[in-house]
Design an enzyme around this catalytic site. Structure first.
Site, PDB file in Angstrom:
ATOM      1  N   ASP A 286       0.138  -5.776   1.388  1.00 58.60           N
ATOM      2  CA  ASP A 286       1.248  -4.858   2.610  1.00 58.60           C
ATOM      3  C   ASP A 286       0.202  -4.179   3.720  1.00 58.60           C
ATOM      4  OD1 ASP A 286       3.950  -3.678   3.004  1.00 58.60           O
ATOM      5  OD2 ASP A 286       3.022  -2.048   3.622  1.00 58.60           O
TER       6      ASP A 286
ATOM      7  N   TYR B 189      -2.041  -1.199  11.420  1.00 58.63           N
ATOM      8  CA  TYR B 189      -3.307  -1.044  10.701  1.00 58.63           C
ATOM      9  C   TYR B 189      -4.637  -1.774  11.103  1.00 58.63           C
ATOM     10  CZ  TYR B 189       0.498   0.237   7.292  1.00 58.63           C
ATOM     11  OH  TYR B 189       1.804   0.693   6.822  1.00 58.63           O
TER      12      TYR B 189
ATOM     13  N   HIS C  69       8.518  -1.560  11.453  1.00 58.58           N
ATOM     14  CA  HIS C  69       8.404  -0.063  11.279  1.00 58.58           C
ATOM     15  C   HIS C  69       8.828   0.879  10.755  1.00 58.58           C
ATOM     16  CE1 HIS C  69       3.339   0.378  10.047  1.00 58.58           C
ATOM     17  NE2 HIS C  69       4.304   1.258   9.455  1.00 58.58           N
TER      18      HIS C  69
ATOM     19  N   LYS D  41       3.846  -5.604   9.719  1.00 54.22           N
ATOM     20  CA  LYS D  41       5.134  -5.241  10.298  1.00 54.22           C
ATOM     21  C   LYS D  41       5.358  -5.241  11.859  1.00 54.22           C
ATOM     22  CE  LYS D  41       4.536  -2.209   6.165  1.00 54.22           C
ATOM     23  NZ  LYS D  41       2.935  -1.964   5.888  1.00 54.22           N
TER      24      LYS D  41
HETATM   25  P1  NAP Z   1      -0.662   6.112  -1.890  1.00 54.85           P
HETATM   26  O1  NAP Z   1      -0.358   4.321  -2.476  1.00 54.85           O
HETATM   27  O2  NAP Z   1       0.144   7.413  -2.091  1.00 54.85           O
HETATM   28  O3  NAP Z   1      -1.887   6.894  -1.898  1.00 54.85           O
HETATM   29  C1  NAP Z   1      -2.753   6.251  -1.414  1.00 54.85           C
HETATM   30  C2  NAP Z   1      -3.965   7.420  -2.367  1.00 54.85           C
HETATM   31  O4  NAP Z   1      -3.802   8.032  -3.350  1.00 54.85           O
HETATM   32  C3  NAP Z   1      -5.259   7.014  -1.474  1.00 54.85           C
HETATM   33  O5  NAP Z   1      -6.835   7.918  -1.593  1.00 54.85           O
HETATM   34  C4  NAP Z   1      -6.346   7.113  -3.629  1.00 54.85           C
HETATM   35  O6  NAP Z   1      -7.826   6.541  -2.530  1.00 54.85           O
HETATM   36  C5  NAP Z   1      -5.962   7.121  -3.767  1.00 54.85           C
HETATM   37  N1  NAP Z   1      -5.167   6.675  -5.373  1.00 54.85           N
HETATM   38  C6  NAP Z   1      -5.008   5.607  -5.303  1.00 54.85           C
HETATM   39  N2  NAP Z   1      -4.891   5.087  -6.379  1.00 54.85           N
HETATM   40  C7  NAP Z   1      -4.982   6.350  -7.571  1.00 54.85           C
HETATM   41  C8  NAP Z   1      -5.072   6.364  -8.828  1.00 54.85           C
HETATM   42  N3  NAP Z   1      -5.118   5.912  -9.962  1.00 54.85           N
HETATM   43  N4  NAP Z   1      -5.731   7.535  -9.184  1.00 54.85           N
HETATM   44  C9  NAP Z   1      -5.964   8.785  -7.887  1.00 54.85           C
HETATM   45  N5  NAP Z   1      -6.180   8.710  -7.050  1.00 54.85           N
HETATM   46  C10 NAP Z   1      -5.553   7.245  -6.258  1.00 54.85           C
HETATM   47  O7  NAP Z   1      -0.323   6.776  -0.211  1.00 54.85           O
HETATM   48  P2  NAP Z   1      -0.542   5.272   1.236  1.00 54.85           P
HETATM   49  O8  NAP Z   1      -1.501   4.117   0.817  1.00 54.85           O
HETATM   50  O9  NAP Z   1       0.020   6.039   2.287  1.00 54.85           O
HETATM   51  O10 NAP Z   1       0.670   4.389   1.185  1.00 54.85           O
HETATM   52  C11 NAP Z   1       0.262   2.924   0.204  1.00 54.85           C
HETATM   53  C12 NAP Z   1       0.491   1.856   0.573  1.00 54.85           C
HETATM   54  O11 NAP Z   1       2.056   1.952   1.319  1.00 54.85           O
HETATM   55  C13 NAP Z   1      -0.010   1.818   1.842  1.00 54.85           C
HETATM   56  O12 NAP Z   1      -1.281   1.101   1.955  1.00 54.85           O
HETATM   57  C14 NAP Z   1       1.067   0.581   3.470  1.00 54.85           C
HETATM   58  O13 NAP Z   1       0.877  -0.068   3.012  1.00 54.85           O
HETATM   59  C15 NAP Z   1       2.317   0.959   3.087  1.00 54.85           C
HETATM   60  N6  NAP Z   1       2.432   2.567   3.818  1.00 54.85           N
HETATM   61  C16 NAP Z   1       3.980   1.987   4.847  1.00 54.85           C
HETATM   62  C17 NAP Z   1       4.123   2.918   5.671  1.00 54.85           C
HETATM   63  C18 NAP Z   1       4.978   2.670   6.940  1.00 54.85           C
HETATM   64  O14 NAP Z   1       5.002   3.609   7.362  1.00 54.85           O
HETATM   65  N7  NAP Z   1       5.424   1.503   5.968  1.00 54.85           N
HETATM   66  C19 NAP Z   1       3.399   4.278   5.577  1.00 54.85           C
HETATM   67  C20 NAP Z   1       2.522   4.926   5.082  1.00 54.85           C
HETATM   68  C21 NAP Z   1       2.559   3.394   3.822  1.00 54.85           C
HETATM   69  P3  NAP Z   1      -8.850   5.877  -2.891  1.00 54.85           P
HETATM   70  O15 NAP Z   1      -8.039   4.674  -1.880  1.00 54.85           O
HETATM   71  O16 NAP Z   1     -10.009   6.438  -3.092  1.00 54.85           O
HETATM   72  O17 NAP Z   1      -8.565   5.253  -4.604  1.00 54.85           O
END
Ligand code: NAP
Length: 289
Positions: free
Chosen positions: A44, A49, A107, A74
């Site tokens: 994704d 990004y 998005h 997106k």
């Molecule tokens: P998330 O997946 O909720 O959290 C990522 C964070 O958690 C990072 O700091 C990561 O650190 C840490 N992490 C990951 N696995 C872990 C584990 N097993 N134990 C402890 N910490 C862990 O947040 P997100 O990146 O915002 O969301 C995921 C994806 O959703 C995004 O990458 C993006 O593709 C998508 N997204 C979409 C939108 C939208 O508006 N459509 C908005 C936000 C996100 P490290 O990397 O240091 O491991």
């Protein structure tokens, strides 16, 4: 891997991998290569990004057949409108260096998203994208879109985690045949998500981690989930969620964690909308929270 079948019959992996805030291209390419080795196939990204080129490069150089991947990108709010979205799609395709995109999303429900949706319908008819959908749309916005479009969005990617469970909205989307996809499943670790006592107890009971419990909870609800990590050991941890099951008691306890409020993005708050538009002047979106 387990899959969900979208309204048009396309199979979508239930668990994927996101690269928001991985804007160093070398780091992003490495993260995607590591994730592919672990087994992730749903990737994704988004134009905003600024890492589509790294995602595409890792996919092209992986040695894994293109048909095994499910690549999502997106269109950002600066590219809403029939012609602008069409152009943004072509730009994303070129950045990725791929012949088609598996899932293309609007998005945000901002700007001329009705015109943008018509562009997505056209791209879908032309076979340039296998499925089309939206992100951050409320159930009410989806209903309105449905009354005014020819193809109903196949996916809505929304903030969804134990602190923001959105049960009635999710049920409505499921009734409408729209696949729910959870972004920020860990709320990026904010508000003590990884140290929630309820989640820690459930994790200990199953000899799993809090992250694994959260991901499993999404999968069992039929919600596609896309955790992000740049660390291979966490990628593997987040992938090892197909060998246990939550019971009814676990689910009841997780339900008590719902704060009925967004932790990351609330588009009903005027300053949030202003903030997203301010990124048009400074286009690298580094945080939605
Ligand atoms: P998330 O997946 O909720 O959290 C990522 C964070 O958690 C990072 O700091 C990561 O650190 C840490 N992490 C990951 N696995 C872990 C584990 N097993 N134990 C402890 N910490 C862990 O947040 P997100 O990146 O915002 O969301 C995921 C994806 O959703 C995004 O990458 C993006 O593709 C998508 N997204 C979409 C939108 C939208 O508006 N459509 C908005 C936000 C996100 P490290 O990397 O240091 O491991």
């Amino acid at each position: 891997m387990e899959y969900r079948t979208l309204a048009n019959g396309l199979k979508m992996p239930l668990l994927g991998f996101g690269v928001f805030q991985v804007d160093d291209l070398k780091q992003c390419e490495q993260a995607i290569k590591d994730a592919i080795k672990v087994g992730y196939r749903l990737l994704d990204t988004a134009m905003t990004y600024h890492n589509e080129s790294a995602v595409g490069k890792a996919v092209r150089e992986s040695g894994v057949p293109r048909s095994e991947f499910f690549v999502t990108t997106k269109a950002w709010i600066s590219d809403m409108g029939e012609e602008r979205t069409q152009a943004a799609f072509n730009q994303s395709l070129a950045e990725l260096g791929l012949d088609y995109i598996d899932l293309y999303l609007l998005h945000m429900p901002l700007g001329d998203y009705y015109g943008a949706w018509r562009a997505l319908e056209q791209l879908y008819r032309e076979g340039k994208v296998k499925a089309i959908g939206v992100s951050n749309f409320t159930a009410a916005q989806l209903i309105d879109l449905k009354y005014n479009c020819e193809i109903v969005p196949m996916v809505n990617q929304i903030e969804h985690h134990p602190h923001y469970q959105r049960v009635p909205e999710v049920e409505l989307m499921q009734e409408m045949g729209i696949q729910v996809e959870a972004w920020a499943p860990f709320a990026e670790g904010m508000h003590g998500m990884f140290t929630e006592p309820v989640l820690e107890r459930i994790a200990a009971k199953h000899l799993k981690t809090v992250a694994q419990v959260i991901l499993r909870w999404n999968l069992e609800a039929g919600i596609v989930v896309i955790p992000k990590s740049v660390r291979p050991e966490r990628m593997a941890e987040n992938f090892a969620v197909f060998d246990f099951a939550l019971d009814d008691e676990d689910k009841k306890l997780i339900a008590t964690l719902d704060k009925h409020k967004a932790s990351m993005l609330d588009l009903s708050v005027p300053s949030e909308v202003h903030r997203l538009y301010s990124y048009l002047e400074n286009p690298v979106v580094t945080s939605l929270s």
